[in-house]
Design a protein around this motif. Sequence first.
Motif, PDB file in Angstrom:
ATOM      1  N   ALA A 137       0.833  -1.206   0.000  1.00  0.00           N
ATOM      2  CA  ALA A 137       0.000   0.000   0.000  1.00  0.00           C
ATOM      3  C   ALA A 137       0.869   1.258   0.000  1.00  0.00           C
ATOM      4  CB  ALA A 137      -0.928  -0.009   1.211  1.00  0.00           C
ATOM      5  N   VAL A 138       1.941   1.241   0.797  1.00  0.00           N
ATOM      6  CA  VAL A 138       2.864   2.386   0.823  1.00  0.00           C
ATOM      7  C   VAL A 138       3.525   2.570  -0.539  1.00  0.00           C
ATOM      8  CG1 VAL A 138       5.011   3.256   1.811  1.00  0.00           C
ATOM      9  CG2 VAL A 138       3.292   2.214   3.297  1.00  0.00           C
ATOM     10  N   ALA A 139       3.974   1.469  -1.132  1.00  0.00           N
ATOM     11  CA  ALA A 139       4.647   1.551  -2.429  1.00  0.00           C
ATOM     12  C   ALA A 139       3.705   2.066  -3.510  1.00  0.00           C
ATOM     13  CB  ALA A 139       5.198   0.182  -2.814  1.00  0.00           C
ATOM     14  N   LEU A 140       2.467   1.592  -3.515  1.00  0.00           N
ATOM     15  CA  LEU A 140       1.508   2.058  -4.515  1.00  0.00           C
ATOM     16  C   LEU A 140       1.207   3.542  -4.346  1.00  0.00           C
ATOM     17  CD1 LEU A 140      -1.016  -0.933  -4.649  1.00  0.00           C
ATOM     18  CD2 LEU A 140       0.740  -0.322  -6.324  1.00  0.00           C
ATOM     19  N   THR A 141       1.120   3.987  -3.096  1.00  0.00           N
ATOM     20  CA  THR A 141       0.875   5.408  -2.842  1.00  0.00           C
ATOM     21  C   THR A 141       2.024   6.264  -3.359  1.00  0.00           C
ATOM     22  OG1 THR A 141      -0.411   4.868  -0.861  1.00  0.00           O
ATOM     23  CG2 THR A 141       0.402   7.118  -1.063  1.00  0.00           C
ATOM     24  N   LEU A 142       3.250   5.863  -3.023  1.00  0.00           N
ATOM     25  CA  LEU A 142       4.419   6.613  -3.480  1.00  0.00           C
ATOM     26  C   LEU A 142       4.544   6.570  -5.000  1.00  0.00           C
ATOM     27  CD1 LEU A 142       7.035   5.530  -0.790  1.00  0.00           C
ATOM     28  CD2 LEU A 142       5.960   7.766  -1.019  1.00  0.00           C
ATOM     29  N   ALA A 143       4.256   5.413  -5.582  1.00  0.00           N
ATOM     30  CA  ALA A 143       4.349   5.296  -7.042  1.00  0.00           C
ATOM     31  C   ALA A 143       3.308   6.173  -7.730  1.00  0.00           C
ATOM     32  CB  ALA A 143       4.177   3.836  -7.456  1.00  0.00           C
ATOM     33  N   LEU A 144       2.115   6.237  -7.160  1.00  0.00           N
ATOM     34  CA  LEU A 144       1.063   7.066  -7.751  1.00  0.00           C
ATOM     35  C   LEU A 144       1.428   8.547  -7.688  1.00  0.00           C
ATOM     36  CD1 LEU A 144      -1.776   7.299  -8.963  1.00  0.00           C
ATOM     37  CD2 LEU A 144      -2.681   7.360  -6.630  1.00  0.00           C
ATOM     38  N   ILE A 145       1.889   8.995  -6.518  1.00  0.00           N
ATOM     39  CA  ILE A 145       2.248  10.409  -6.362  1.00  0.00           C
ATOM     40  C   ILE A 145       3.512  10.737  -7.156  1.00  0.00           C
ATOM     41  CG2 ILE A 145       2.944  12.176  -4.709  1.00  0.00           C
ATOM     42  CD1 ILE A 145       1.245  10.741  -2.621  1.00  0.00           C
ATOM     43  N   GLY A 146       4.550   9.931  -6.951  1.00  0.00           N
ATOM     44  CA  GLY A 146       5.810  10.194  -7.644  1.00  0.00           C
ATOM     45  C   GLY A 146       5.689  10.069  -9.146  1.00  0.00           C
ATOM     46  N   GLY A 147       4.951   9.055  -9.601  1.00  0.00           N
ATOM     47  CA  GLY A 147       4.778   8.894 -11.040  1.00  0.00           C
ATOM     48  C   GLY A 147       4.021  10.052 -11.665  1.00  0.00           C
ATOM     49  N   SER A 148       3.035  10.575 -10.946  1.00  0.00           N
ATOM     50  CA  SER A 148       2.275  11.717 -11.464  1.00  0.00           C
ATOM     51  C   SER A 148       3.160  12.956 -11.582  1.00  0.00           C
ATOM     52  CB  SER A 148       1.080  12.008 -10.555  1.00  0.00           C
ATOM     53  OG  SER A 148       0.209  10.894 -10.491  1.00  0.00           O
ATOM     54  N   LEU A 149       3.957  13.215 -10.541  1.00  0.00           N
ATOM     55  CA  LEU A 149       4.824  14.396 -10.563  1.00  0.00           C
ATOM     56  C   LEU A 149       5.908  14.270 -11.635  1.00  0.00           C
ATOM     57  CD1 LEU A 149       5.292  15.064  -6.732  1.00  0.00           C
ATOM     58  CD2 LEU A 149       3.808  16.284  -8.326  1.00  0.00           C
ATOM     59  N   TRP A 150       6.618  13.163 -11.605  1.00  0.00           N
ATOM     60  CA  TRP A 150       7.706  12.986 -12.567  1.00  0.00           C
ATOM     61  C   TRP A 150       7.165  12.857 -13.989  1.00  0.00           C
ATOM     62  CZ3 TRP A 150       9.545   9.294 -16.038  1.00  0.00           C
ATOM     63  CH2 TRP A 150      10.869   9.473 -16.458  1.00  0.00           C
ATOM     64  N   GLY A 151       6.059  12.150 -14.146  1.00  0.00           N
ATOM     65  CA  GLY A 151       5.493  11.945 -15.477  1.00  0.00           C
ATOM     66  C   GLY A 151       4.942  13.210 -16.101  1.00  0.00           C
ATOM     67  N   TYR A 152       4.646  14.207 -15.285  1.00  0.00           N
ATOM     68  CA  TYR A 152       4.137  15.475 -15.832  1.00  0.00           C
ATOM     69  C   TYR A 152       5.264  16.481 -16.058  1.00  0.00           C
ATOM     70  CZ  TYR A 152       1.568  19.851 -16.241  1.00  0.00           C
ATOM     71  OH  TYR A 152       1.095  21.059 -16.677  1.00  0.00           O
ATOM     72  N   TYR A 153       6.117  16.663 -15.050  1.00  0.00           N
ATOM     73  CA  TYR A 153       7.100  17.741 -15.127  1.00  0.00           C
ATOM     74  C   TYR A 153       8.342  17.369 -15.939  1.00  0.00           C
ATOM     75  CZ  TYR A 153       4.421  20.487 -11.829  1.00  0.00           C
ATOM     76  OH  TYR A 153       3.428  21.227 -11.239  1.00  0.00           O
ATOM     77  N   TRP A 154       8.764  16.114 -15.902  1.00  0.00           N
ATOM     78  CA  TRP A 154       9.951  15.761 -16.686  1.00  0.00           C
ATOM     79  C   TRP A 154       9.684  15.835 -18.191  1.00  0.00           C
ATOM     80  CZ3 TRP A 154      14.883  15.793 -16.598  1.00  0.00           C
ATOM     81  CH2 TRP A 154      15.621  15.076 -17.545  1.00  0.00           C
ATOM     82  N   PRO A 155       8.596  15.286 -18.718  1.00  0.00           N
ATOM     83  CA  PRO A 155       8.316  15.493 -20.150  1.00  0.00           C
ATOM     84  C   PRO A 155       8.151  16.962 -20.512  1.00  0.00           C
ATOM     85  CG  PRO A 155       7.013  13.671 -19.313  1.00  0.00           C
ATOM     86  CD  PRO A 155       7.640  14.334 -18.124  1.00  0.00           C
TER      87      PRO A 155
END
Length: 298
Positions: free
Chosen positions: A103-121
């Motif tokens: 559950a912790v990993a999915l939460t971090l992946a959801l938040i981190g993936g959203s931030l990195w997936g938006y700002y890095w591209p």
Amino acid sequence: WALRAPGADPAVDHFEHLPGAIASLAVGIAIWSYHWWRAQDEADYSPTLKVSANRAYEYIVAALGLGALSVASFVIIDTALVVVTERSIELISGVDLWREPVAVALTLALIGGSLWGYYWPSAQRRITPNDAHSERASLSRKIFTFVVLGIGIMALLGSVSATLFVFLRDALDASLSLDTVRDIRPAIGVALTAAFILPYQWSVYRADRLAEPKDDADTVRRKRVSVLAQEGAHELIRGIEDALGYSVDTLNWTDDEAVTPSLSTEALSDLAGKVAVSPGGRVLIVLDAAGARVLSYD
């Protein structure tokens, strides 16, 4: 809660701390929004400064997102190894060792993936044929790249060293067992996480290096430029910065003869050319009724 075992605590007990978390989240979003608004408001005085501020913000948030993704990757790998090495404990005690970490990993992946997936591209899209060097050579991008590579390489070397040490220690002691895997479990998680991230970041670094101009003719030589202008000449200062390609210092001219001339795009380009060919390393631009005078000095 969605991963809970049958017969676990009801939802009302599970979410009893949710109001406090929502309140903290609201305060954090409010503080973040206020400071973002203040930064944008102050950067409006200089378009070049605004670009730099937006660029730094995007790389900072992308770094936070990548950090969250890295932690999520480590937690997933470590949890998988826990399930393998502690299977007997789980069977005996009946306790699920994977639900909370997943559950912790999915939460971090959801938040981190959203931030990195938006700002890095978004940062990558700024690498256009007309502005590739400016983006690749920016200080924010270099800091981001070197910090990620530095942390990744140190984490990889440290985890590999720890893994080899524990393995050789137990091998020489003829005590290789499941306990060996337990001891190197965190190191394996760190090493695999670094191995996932480093190749891509290294390719980004190599692409930036290969795109660097081969000589100084392709780069803009920046000078320390000051503009002597009366108060309220913000639009003209912006035009000068756009023509130069970098920010300038503004000196407030308070004499009665101070004026703010109207300079066309061609006049601003000519002004930038005069600044570029001026012999001194520092330049003072004096605005007058006829346009602008360029005075260079060292």
